[in-house]
Enzyme design. Structure first.
Site, PDB file in Angstrom:
ATOM      1  N   HIS A   1       0.309  14.454  20.913  1.00 25.72           N
ATOM      2  CA  HIS A   1      -1.451  13.960  20.550  1.00 25.72           C
ATOM      3  C   HIS A   1      -1.098  13.263  19.346  1.00 25.72           C
ATOM      4  O   HIS A   1      -0.918  14.099  18.529  1.00 25.72           O
ATOM      5  CB  HIS A   1      -1.656  15.526  20.537  1.00 25.72           C
ATOM      6  CG  HIS A   1      -2.991  15.342  20.329  1.00 25.72           C
ATOM      7  ND1 HIS A   1      -3.933  15.094  21.679  1.00 25.72           N
ATOM      8  CD2 HIS A   1      -3.644  15.986  18.923  1.00 25.72           C
ATOM      9  CE1 HIS A   1      -5.125  14.495  20.728  1.00 25.72           C
ATOM     10  NE2 HIS A   1      -5.692  15.432  19.633  1.00 25.72           N
TER      11      HIS A   1
ATOM     12  N   GLU B   1      -9.933  10.346  23.339  1.00 27.55           N
ATOM     13  CA  GLU B   1     -12.173  10.076  22.468  1.00 27.55           C
ATOM     14  C   GLU B   1     -12.115   8.431  22.620  1.00 27.55           C
ATOM     15  O   GLU B   1     -12.990   8.201  21.834  1.00 27.55           O
ATOM     16  CB  GLU B   1     -11.720  10.967  21.505  1.00 27.55           C
ATOM     17  CG  GLU B   1     -11.760  12.318  21.832  1.00 27.55           C
ATOM     18  CD  GLU B   1     -12.575  13.355  20.679  1.00 27.55           C
ATOM     19  OE1 GLU B   1     -12.365  12.325  19.697  1.00 27.55           O
ATOM     20  OE2 GLU B   1     -11.912  14.250  20.421  1.00 27.55           O
TER      21      GLU B   1
ATOM     22  N   GLU C   1      -6.435  21.515  24.312  1.00 24.89           N
ATOM     23  CA  GLU C   1      -7.557  21.785  23.349  1.00 24.89           C
ATOM     24  C   GLU C   1      -8.249  23.150  24.226  1.00 24.89           C
ATOM     25  O   GLU C   1      -9.742  22.975  23.193  1.00 24.89           O
ATOM     26  CB  GLU C   1      -8.512  20.217  22.899  1.00 24.89           C
ATOM     27  CG  GLU C   1      -7.322  19.409  22.853  1.00 24.89           C
ATOM     28  CD  GLU C   1      -7.883  17.954  21.854  1.00 24.89           C
ATOM     29  OE1 GLU C   1      -9.216  18.897  21.153  1.00 24.89           O
ATOM     30  OE2 GLU C   1      -7.388  17.486  21.670  1.00 24.89           O
TER      31      GLU C   1
HETATM   32  C1  XIL Z   1      -8.211  18.249  15.213  1.00 24.95           C
HETATM   33  C2  XIL Z   1      -7.363  19.263  14.440  1.00 24.95           C
HETATM   34  O1  XIL Z   1      -7.978  20.666  14.718  1.00 24.95           O
HETATM   35  C3  XIL Z   1      -7.790  19.026  12.649  1.00 24.95           C
HETATM   36  O2  XIL Z   1      -7.053  19.911  11.968  1.00 24.95           O
HETATM   37  C4  XIL Z   1      -7.807  17.414  12.177  1.00 24.95           C
HETATM   38  O3  XIL Z   1      -8.265  17.878  11.059  1.00 24.95           O
HETATM   39  C5  XIL Z   1      -9.044  16.797  13.136  1.00 24.95           C
HETATM   40  O4  XIL Z   1      -7.887  16.691  14.239  1.00 24.95           O
HETATM   41  N1  XIL Z   1     -10.211  16.430  19.628  1.00 24.95           N
HETATM   42  C6  XIL Z   1      -9.404  16.356  19.172  1.00 24.95           C
HETATM   43  C7  XIL Z   1      -8.294  16.792  18.307  1.00 24.95           C
HETATM   44  O5  XIL Z   1      -8.613  15.361  20.065  1.00 24.95           O
HETATM   45  O6  XIL Z   1      -7.145  15.709  17.683  1.00 24.95           O
HETATM   46  C8  XIL Z   1      -8.982  17.068  17.104  1.00 24.95           C
HETATM   47  O7  XIL Z   1      -8.043  17.951  16.136  1.00 24.95           O
HETATM   48  C9  XIL Z   1      -9.982  17.943  17.979  1.00 24.95           C
HETATM   49  C10 XIL Z   1     -10.954  17.839  18.468  1.00 24.95           C
END
Ligand code: XIL
Length: 447
Positions: free
Chosen positions: A206, A255, A360
């Protein structure tokens, strides 16, 4: 005729006006009473629960209990009620609160084994429980950081015991892996992948392309569009090839859709320089590099927004055979999206014969920023939502199952605290690595 009609109209208007005035005077605000109770296990007798009626109201109301013992209803007495359960089994305790002919109900399950009432509704030794052992048909994932896997300790103990799918929280994103032109840095990613390999865990990569983790040299790329595309191909090929056979799955693009009306493609630098079909190109580069790795498109708000979900499915349908699965980021709250919204996302993925990643997952307990601690009521509501999400996931057909990933281990490490600028407790473990009610909700969703 005309005059009498006018008089009639005037009279009707006057009547309506005076009636509405009357109505305002007579208006009584609705009384909104919701039955609620908590229970604890007696310290003196492990087979006894102590029930506390926590219903609040500005008017007097009547409360009656059904202790689930087949003895019918009993009046609520002032103070704490004690009830003993002599037989092992499961009992549903209900509190009925009656006001003005309306009844509301709160109910909780009490489980009893040979040692007494099971704490947190989990019978057996809670220390022996394991999410990955309980989820027999899909992987249970979480995130980590290279510093944590190298440090060891409680974090890695929990990873090894509970999870079998690992994602790097931010060290396998482009800004970390490809910080400057022609120079890759895989050291953090390697540490995480090596840890996963050594501990029999799958790795979910990811994310190859994410507008929010694009290094500034890429953001401000100075070459031609053709050179940009060659650079992206080189990056995806180099990265996917490096982890071939080690990383089971990649979020190729993360995204890509806007939230606004119609959910158009986000105007990222990738879209600007490679065109509207940049997503297809990136999937093709990844597929060329590793024919066996599973390729995912990942995005958020796909349960809560039917429009975004539809746009995502259009995008996914266009990818045809290049895509293996959809990652629905589950950054949700204890009070929404609803089960049916979450189910719609699952149904759409299943009907396309794709793999579903509930990715997530974190469940905000304080979405309105009005809580200063995790109350037991909110903890129970959060537990119910975890149970609901897991149950929906566990009910999809086996062929569509892949993994359910929780975005963090301990509450205090959640990205949400910074992101929303508010206290929250969205995960399965508290800051001391204790299992929360949410953890047991996850297990209940698998039953
Ligand atoms: C977040 C991480 O948790 C943080 O530590 C980083 O600074 C920014 O990214 N959507 C996503 C993840 O796809 O990669 C994100 O993770 C949270 C939102």
């Amino acid at each position: 005729m005309k005059i009498s009609k006018l008089i009639l109209l005037l009279f009707t208007a006057l009547l309506a006006f005076s009636c509405s005035e009357d109505k305002e005077e007579e208006f009584v605000p609705p009384v909104n009473i919701q039955a609620s109770f908590e229970y604890t296990i007696s310290e003196a007798d492990p087979f006894v629960i102590q029930l506390n009626n926590t219903t609040e109201g500005t008017v007097s109301f009547t409360s009656v209990w059904d202790f689930g013992l087949g003895n019918g209803l009993e009046d609520d007495m002032p103070g704490i009620e004690e009830v003993r359960y002599n037989e092992t089994g499961e009992y549903v305790v209900k509190l009925y609160v009656i006001y003005d002919g309306l009844t509301t109900i709160d109910s909780k399950m009490v489980k009893v084994d040979e040692n007494g009432i099971c704490p947190d509704g989990f019978c057996g030794n809670a220390d022996d429980s394991s999410l990955k052992a309980a989820a027999t048909t899909f992987s249970v994932g979480t995130i980590t950081r290279s510093g944590w896997v190298t440090a060891g300790g409680k974090h890695t103990d929990i990873l090894k015991k509970e999870f079998n799918n690992l994602t790097s929280e931010y060290e396998m994103k482009m800004n970390v892996m490809y910080p400057s032109e022609g120079s890759y840095n895989f050291s953090a990613g390697d540490a995480i992948v090596d840890f996963a390999m050594a501990n029999d865990m799958n790795v979910h990569g990811h994310a190859l392309i994410w507008h929010n983790a694009t290094p500034s040299w890429v953001q401000n790329f100075s070459g031609t569009n053709a050179e940009f595309e060659t650079m992206v191909e080189d990056y995806i090929t180099t990265t996917v090839t490096r982890y071939k056979g080690k990383v089971r799955s990649w979020d190729v693009v993360n995204e890509a859709l806007e939230d606004g009306s119609g959910n158009p493609l986000r105007n990222s630098v990738f879209r600007q320089k490679m065109g509207d079909d940049y997503i297809r190109k990136c999937f093709q580069f990844a597929r060329n590099a590793d024919p066996d790795v599973l390729l995912f498109y990942n995005d958020y708000n796909m349960a809560s927004s039917s429009g975004k979900r539809a746009a995502m499915f259009d995008l996914v349908d266009d990818l045809g055979d290049l895509i293996d699965g959809v990652g629905g980021q589950m950054h949700i709250s204890y009070d929404g999206p609803s089960a049916s919204q979450i189910q719609s996302l699952a149904d759409g993925v299943v009907s396309r014969g794709l793999k579903l990643h509930f990715a997530e997952l974190d469940i905000r307990a304080n979405p309105n920023k009005d809580q200063t601690s995790l109350t037991s009521q909110r903890a129970e509501e959060q537990r119910a939502k975890y149970k609901e999400v897991v149950k929906i996931y566990n009910s999809i057909p086996l062929d569509n199952k892949f993994a359910l990933t929780v975005w963090g281990v301990r509450d205090n490490e959640s990205w949400l605290i910074d992101f929303w600028g508010a206290q929250d407790w969205p995960l399965l473990f508290d800051k001391n690595y204790n299992k929360k009610s949410a953890y047991f909700g996850f297990l209940e969703g698998l039953q």
